[in-house]
Design an enzyme around this catalytic site. Sequence first.
Site, PDB file in Angstrom:
ATOM      1  N   GLN B 142       0.863  -1.183   0.000  1.00 17.02           N
ATOM      2  CA  GLN B 142       0.000   0.000   0.000  1.00 17.02           C
ATOM      3  C   GLN B 142       0.896   1.227   0.000  1.00 17.02           C
ATOM      4  OE1 GLN B 142      -1.584   2.372   3.443  1.00 17.02           O
ATOM      5  NE2 GLN B 142      -3.035   0.681   3.480  1.00 17.02           N
ATOM      6  N   HIS B 144       1.249   5.722   0.567  1.00 16.79           N
ATOM      7  CA  HIS B 144       0.727   7.034   0.975  1.00 16.79           C
ATOM      8  C   HIS B 144       0.769   7.961  -0.236  1.00 16.79           C
ATOM      9  CE1 HIS B 144       2.625   6.412   5.259  1.00 16.79           C
ATOM     10  NE2 HIS B 144       1.449   5.811   5.156  1.00 16.79           N
ATOM     11  N   GLU B 171      -3.422   5.576   0.576  1.00 18.93           N
ATOM     12  CA  GLU B 171      -3.892   6.306   1.747  1.00 18.93           C
ATOM     13  C   GLU B 171      -3.397   7.743   1.702  1.00 18.93           C
ATOM     14  OE1 GLU B 171      -1.966   4.950   5.367  1.00 18.93           O
ATOM     15  OE2 GLU B 171      -3.500   5.871   6.628  1.00 18.93           O
ATOM     16  N   GLU B 222      -8.331   2.548   7.752  1.00 19.08           N
ATOM     17  CA  GLU B 222      -7.474   1.647   8.523  1.00 19.08           C
ATOM     18  C   GLU B 222      -6.946   2.273   9.807  1.00 19.08           C
ATOM     19  OE1 GLU B 222      -3.927   0.378   6.402  1.00 19.08           O
ATOM     20  OE2 GLU B 222      -3.094   2.381   6.427  1.00 19.08           O
ATOM     21  N   GLN B 297      -3.645  -3.261  10.606  1.00 12.47           N
ATOM     22  CA  GLN B 297      -2.360  -2.651  10.274  1.00 12.47           C
ATOM     23  C   GLN B 297      -1.530  -2.726  11.553  1.00 12.47           C
ATOM     24  OE1 GLN B 297      -0.904   1.734   8.756  1.00 12.47           O
ATOM     25  NE2 GLN B 297      -2.504   1.718  10.286  1.00 12.47           N
ATOM     26  N   ASP B 336       5.786   1.805   7.505  1.00 10.57           N
ATOM     27  CA  ASP B 336       5.153   3.017   6.971  1.00 10.57           C
ATOM     28  C   ASP B 336       5.615   4.272   7.676  1.00 10.57           C
ATOM     29  OD1 ASP B 336       3.962   2.319   9.364  1.00 10.57           O
ATOM     30  OD2 ASP B 336       2.097   3.316   8.841  1.00 10.57           O
ATOM     31  N   SER B 363       2.257  -0.532   5.071  1.00 10.51           N
ATOM     32  CA  SER B 363       0.950   0.126   5.178  1.00 10.51           C
ATOM     33  C   SER B 363       1.140   1.605   4.878  1.00 10.51           C
ATOM     34  CB  SER B 363       0.359  -0.106   6.569  1.00 10.51           C
ATOM     35  OG  SER B 363       1.313   0.118   7.577  1.00 10.51           O
TER      36      SER B 363
END
Lengths: 173, 558
Positions: B142, B144, B171, B222, B297, B336, B363
Amino acid sequence: MSEVDDLVARIAAQLQQSGNASSASTSAGTSAGSEKELGAADYPLFEKHPDQIKTPTGKNVEEITLENVINGKVDAKDMRITPATLKLQGEIAANAGRPAIQRNFQRASELTSVPDDVVLDLYNSLRPFRSTKQELLDTAKELRDKYHAPICAGWFEEAAENYEVNKKLKGDN
Amino acid sequence: MERQKRFEKLEKRPVHLDGFVKNWDDEGLVALNGKNDPKPSITIENGVVTEMDGKKKADFDLIDKYIAEYGINLDNAEKTLNTDSVKIANMMCDPNVSRAEIIEYTTAMTPAKAAEVISQLNFAEMIMATQKMRPRRTPMTQVHATNTLDNPVEIAADAAEAALRGVPEEETTTAIARYAPMNAISIMVGAQAGRPGVITQCSVEEVDELSLGMRGFTAYAETISVYGTDRVFTDGDDTPWSKGFLASCYASRGLKMRFTSGAGSEAMMGYTEGKSMLYLEARCIYITKASGVQGLQNGGVSCIGMPGAVVGGIREVLGENLLCMSLDVECASGCDQAFSHSDIRRTGRMIGQFIAGTDYLSSGYAAEENMDNTFAGSNMDVLDYDDYITLERDMAINGGIMPITEEESIKIRHKAAVAIQAVFDGLGLPQITDEEVEAATYGSNSNDMPKRDMVQDMKAAQGLMTRGITVVDVIKALYDHDIKDVAEAVLKLAQQKVCGDYLQTSAVFLDGWKCTSAINNANDYKGPGTGYRLWEDKDKWDRLENVPWALDPQKLEF
């Protein structure tokens, strides 16, 4: 609550739902003639059983097209999941070995007919030190009577008991 | 003392800018096997847990109650507690024992038993176990997409580029909270322009975040935090019952969600009850399971500095990811947050998850330069793209990010910028100029962008909420500007919320909106020759073979 009261509450909930555009009607989306529980082989539902997925206003999910959005036949209130679809997804989850997900979807199913702002208020009222025990119990009654949401009502009652013992009620901080 | 020249040089290495501490068990500064951690135990009377991990029912806090009521499969609990933890640990890393068999044990453990089992595994064994226990067969990641100016065009362009690189989830968050609805729309439109099917979220306060989802501006959430001690849970302004209810609120709107937890959060917030990071995290994972939430997460996440500072902390972080997956819960395995000043060490931080494969290795891999990452920087960012991809190519591992050419990047960034320009026009938001579209197409960070009137943007962002704008208005705006393919993609996303397929464990959309999850893409690893193999995933294998910086030896002129 007596059986008559229960019946009245059910009818009231249905009337309220049919009058509320953003709500799921109880009749919409029920799978026609399918009594057998769904499992992993029925997943994804959109590929395997699109005929069983309805919108809250009773349209078929495949009627959600660009054309219908532009000409206004489909709008935001159609783009919501129904209790019937959550039930099917719950069956798929449970039969794939994840019963806790099914329980979550059962609570969710009851909340589909609760308006957005009420849902947000319900969540806030469960946060620590927000509610008295009586307020939580009153909310439980409202969930049961007005929204016909017995599972969520039980959740609030359980929280009320536990918050009292573990000091998370309004004034405990 | 006369300085030793080698030690003087070593002190100047980046690793010495990181912080390290010795253990302090009573304050929870211990990765695992803390001296105050309870011994595993369970007593069940008439189907009710009356004692767990050395604590009587009358002494249970809310977390104990919640886990005892909903989190443990009591049918197998006594058998599991009576099984040697070394034996369960051995089964986890033995390819010959099936994933399903292990889940019968892991879902019937208490938090203390879980911590005891995980503590038996060394780092290599955790990698072995993780590649089997990951719920989804195909590993992914995933990203950002943020920037310090909350510039909508740059968010859209970065989201599109990351989508083209193959991520299924993106995200965003805000530098200034009031931008939230605008950022949510920008990442959604950018991601759909990049690859139809990518789902997006906007991390903000709980009620605001749900509210964005209800309007169709986001597809999942999340940052729904849970904690391992009662005091910290309360300080986080929630209880297990409120968070469990919130999970149901999301599902009731057809929105995917996962919880967030991670080692060190309790130590950071000052109330660990003297317990180790792994034991407290085990409690968080069982809370997640108890809530019927499909994913979590975890893995240090924003508190990675705490496990990163103590001995064995990075082993613990992999261990908590493994425990999450072993409970059959989707895992977005941290990586992350900026972790270390040392490039060697930040590679080490993610290497276990990278080799094993998780549902989402990170994440939040930064799909922007870290200077623009408003989550406080990620372990890896866009400037690491080529290093990361080369590692995937070297080791034949699918790390979830694929190479693209410069031409492809320019094309997709431009497409996303034009799409968000159209949406702003259609929704009556402050104009996005052609100059901004060009800047986002060719730029790399927010310094490359013309400055916007931030006061007007903020007012307009709030107006989106007060005017009752929904995803339908976004679709119409795209359609009216003749950007029909992106309009169609945003519509398909809304349609999927009616279907609920992506509410299932580890679910994401492949091309053509094909929903893939732990149901129809279940991890079937059983040793060599089984499970996900990158070289059998032809498209990705070809893309890695043909990275733009690889020469074709047959066409070289000597």
